[in-house]
Write a protein that holds these residues in place. Structure first.
Motif: not given
Length: 138
Positions: A2-4, A120-124
């Motif tokens: 996955a990538t963000t 999760l990581f997009r939010g971080i």
């Protein structure tokens, strides 16, 4: 895998932004949810303490001062992913005296769905970049 990614435009020259965020141990200077960072292995490993007292250990994988970018991997963290690699880059914007900061990551979800891990990581990243913008606005 996955990538963000997330990015933010900041009305500050890229040199000034990089001066703040370019050090591998500098997260506590601009990221409120990481109040502690200790460097080890000659500055190549950082042990971060989050606001709840949890520890995240990351390794510097690539650093380019001239291009204003670095990449790091996670060695240990309470995140539901494996194979995490992230890059933080400061770009000069087309408008003089402004910057675009991009934070991106690739990873494999572990025990959660891809959409949940990406969120999760997009939010971080988005929250972190918003904090960076606020820090530089002072």
């Amino acid at each position: 895998m996955a990538t963000t990614r997330a990015s933010v435009r900041i009305p500050v020259p890229p040199e000034r932004v990089w001066e703040l965020i370019g050090g591998f141990g500098s997260l506590p200077d601009w990221l409120p949810y990481i109040p502690g960072s200790e460097l080890g292995e000659g500055g190549r490993v950082r042990s971060l303490t989050n606001a709840e007292g949890g520890v995240i250990v990351e390794r510097l994988e690539a650093f380019d001062d001239k291009a204003r970018t670095y990449s790091y991997s996670i060695l240990r963290a309470p995140f539901p992913v494996t194979g995490y690699l992230s890059t933080l880059t400061v770009h000069g914007d087309s408008e003089a005296g402004t910057s675009r900061v991009e934070w991106s990551g690739t990873f494999t979800p572990d025990g959660v769905g891809e959409a949940e891990a990406i969120a999760l990581f997009r939010g971080i990243y988005a929250d972190g970049l918003a904090a960076l913008r606020r820090t530089l606005a002072v």
